[in-house]
Design a protein around this motif. Structure first.
Motif, PDB file in Angstrom:
ATOM      1  N   LEU A   2       0.842  -1.207   0.001  1.00 46.14           N
ATOM      2  CA  LEU A   2       0.019  -0.008  -0.163  1.00 46.14           C
ATOM      3  C   LEU A   2       0.877   1.236   0.015  1.00 46.14           C
ATOM      4  O   LEU A   2       1.877   1.218   0.512  1.00 46.14           O
ATOM      5  N   TYR A   3       0.243   2.439  -0.549  1.00 46.00           N
ATOM      6  CA  TYR A   3       1.164   3.471  -0.535  1.00 46.00           C
ATOM      7  C   TYR A   3       1.105   3.996   0.866  1.00 46.00           C
ATOM      8  O   TYR A   3       0.073   3.856   1.663  1.00 46.00           O
ATOM      9  N   ASN A   4       2.293   4.680   1.223  1.00 47.10           N
ATOM     10  CA  ASN A   4       2.436   5.098   2.610  1.00 47.10           C
ATOM     11  C   ASN A   4       1.853   6.568   2.816  1.00 47.10           C
ATOM     12  O   ASN A   4       2.355   7.388   2.657  1.00 47.10           O
ATOM     13  N   HIS A   5       0.528   6.521   3.181  1.00 44.90           N
ATOM     14  CA  HIS A   5       0.024   7.763   3.363  1.00 44.90           C
ATOM     15  C   HIS A   5       0.564   8.738   4.475  1.00 44.90           C
ATOM     16  O   HIS A   5       0.479   9.779   4.257  1.00 44.90           O
ATOM     17  N   LYS A  62      -2.458  13.297  -2.074  1.00 43.78           N
ATOM     18  CA  LYS A  62      -2.018  11.975  -2.418  1.00 43.78           C
ATOM     19  C   LYS A  62      -1.955  11.049  -0.970  1.00 43.78           C
ATOM     20  O   LYS A  62      -2.251  10.012  -1.075  1.00 43.78           O
ATOM     21  N   LEU A  65      -5.351   9.243  -0.801  1.00 37.88           N
ATOM     22  CA  LEU A  65      -5.701   8.190  -1.983  1.00 37.88           C
ATOM     23  C   LEU A  65      -5.399   6.832  -1.504  1.00 37.88           C
ATOM     24  O   LEU A  65      -4.458   6.754  -0.710  1.00 37.88           O
ATOM     25  N   THR A  66      -5.948   5.932  -2.170  1.00 40.69           N
ATOM     26  CA  THR A  66      -5.738   4.598  -1.841  1.00 40.69           C
ATOM     27  C   THR A  66      -4.595   3.966  -2.428  1.00 40.69           C
ATOM     28  O   THR A  66      -4.194   2.736  -2.156  1.00 40.69           O
ATOM     29  N   GLN A  67      -3.985   4.589  -3.613  1.00 43.54           N
ATOM     30  CA  GLN A  67      -2.923   4.112  -4.244  1.00 43.54           C
ATOM     31  C   GLN A  67      -2.071   5.209  -4.831  1.00 43.54           C
ATOM     32  O   GLN A  67      -2.339   6.309  -4.752  1.00 43.54           O
ATOM     33  N   LYS A  68      -0.602   4.951  -5.031  1.00 42.95           N
ATOM     34  CA  LYS A  68       0.168   5.731  -5.535  1.00 42.95           C
ATOM     35  C   LYS A  68      -0.129   6.338  -6.568  1.00 42.95           C
ATOM     36  O   LYS A  68      -0.529   5.494  -7.594  1.00 42.95           O
ATOM     37  N   VAL A  69      -0.070   7.656  -6.854  1.00 40.39           N
ATOM     38  CA  VAL A  69      -0.287   8.243  -8.337  1.00 40.39           C
ATOM     39  C   VAL A  69       0.652   9.197  -8.735  1.00 40.39           C
ATOM     40  O   VAL A  69       1.081  10.057  -7.709  1.00 40.39           O
ATOM     41  N   ARG A  70       1.194   9.162  -9.846  1.00 37.99           N
ATOM     42  CA  ARG A  70       2.264  10.155 -10.183  1.00 37.99           C
ATOM     43  C   ARG A  70       1.863  11.408 -11.092  1.00 37.99           C
ATOM     44  O   ARG A  70       1.819  11.317 -12.235  1.00 37.99           O
ATOM     45  N   LYS A  80      -9.630  12.650  -8.100  1.00 40.63           N
ATOM     46  CA  LYS A  80      -9.642  11.046  -7.613  1.00 40.63           C
ATOM     47  C   LYS A  80      -9.896  10.606  -6.112  1.00 40.63           C
ATOM     48  O   LYS A  80      -9.972   9.566  -5.598  1.00 40.63           O
TER      49      LYS A  80
END
Length: 156
Positions: A2-5, A62, A65-70, A80
């Motif tokens: 998971l993306y590190n929020h 970011k 968000l639940t996933q990494k976005v570039r 999003k």
């Protein structure tokens, strides 16, 4: 993985803090009308204030968000976000803008967001530009503050 929020929220807070420090220095320069050289230098802080505020917004978005976005574009990141999060941010921004005596209906918010969506990239490379650039300063600051408040609330 998971993306590190938490990292995005903490990193965004670093840029938000830098923005606040620079805003205080800018205000000192505006208030000090005796030393023109100092005033000009202090007013030049406008650029890093905008860059830091925009990057902080990006990181706060970011973090929710639940996933990494570039991406860097604030309008693309904003859509999003979950609808409830969008509405919370929108409401806070509108209140902050109205506190500054600035109009901010839902349509105004959408227009501001679209117009300032690419503010990080545009202002980060301001020195390379040959065309005039603009930014809705109070909107970007209000967006940064509001995104932080909502992101912090989401993580607690």
């Amino acid at each position: 993985m998971l993306y590190n929020h938490k990292n995005s929220l903490a990193s965004g807070n670093i840029f938000k803090t830098a923005c606040s420090i620079l805003q205080n220095e800018l205000q000192k320069g505006i208030n000090d009308k005796k030393d023109c050289k100092k005033v000009n230098m202090q007013c030049a802080l406008f650029v890093p204030i905008i860059v830091n505020a925009a990057f902080a917004c990006e990181l706060f978005f970011k973090s929710m968000l639940t996933q990494k976005v570039r991406k860097h574009k604030l309008d693309e990141l904003f859509i999003k976000l979950d609808t409830d999060i969008q509405e919370n941010i929108r409401k806070l921004v509108k209140n902050k803008m109205m506190d500054k005596k600035l109009k901010c209906s839902n349509d105004d918010f959408d227009n501001y967001l679209k117009k300032n969506g690419d503010v990080f990239v545009i202002w980060r490379y301001f020195f390379e530009r040959t065309d005039p650039i603009s930014v809705d300063f109070q909107f970007v600051i209000s967006l940064m503050e509001s995104a932080y408040e909502v992101a912090k609330e989401q993580k607690s």
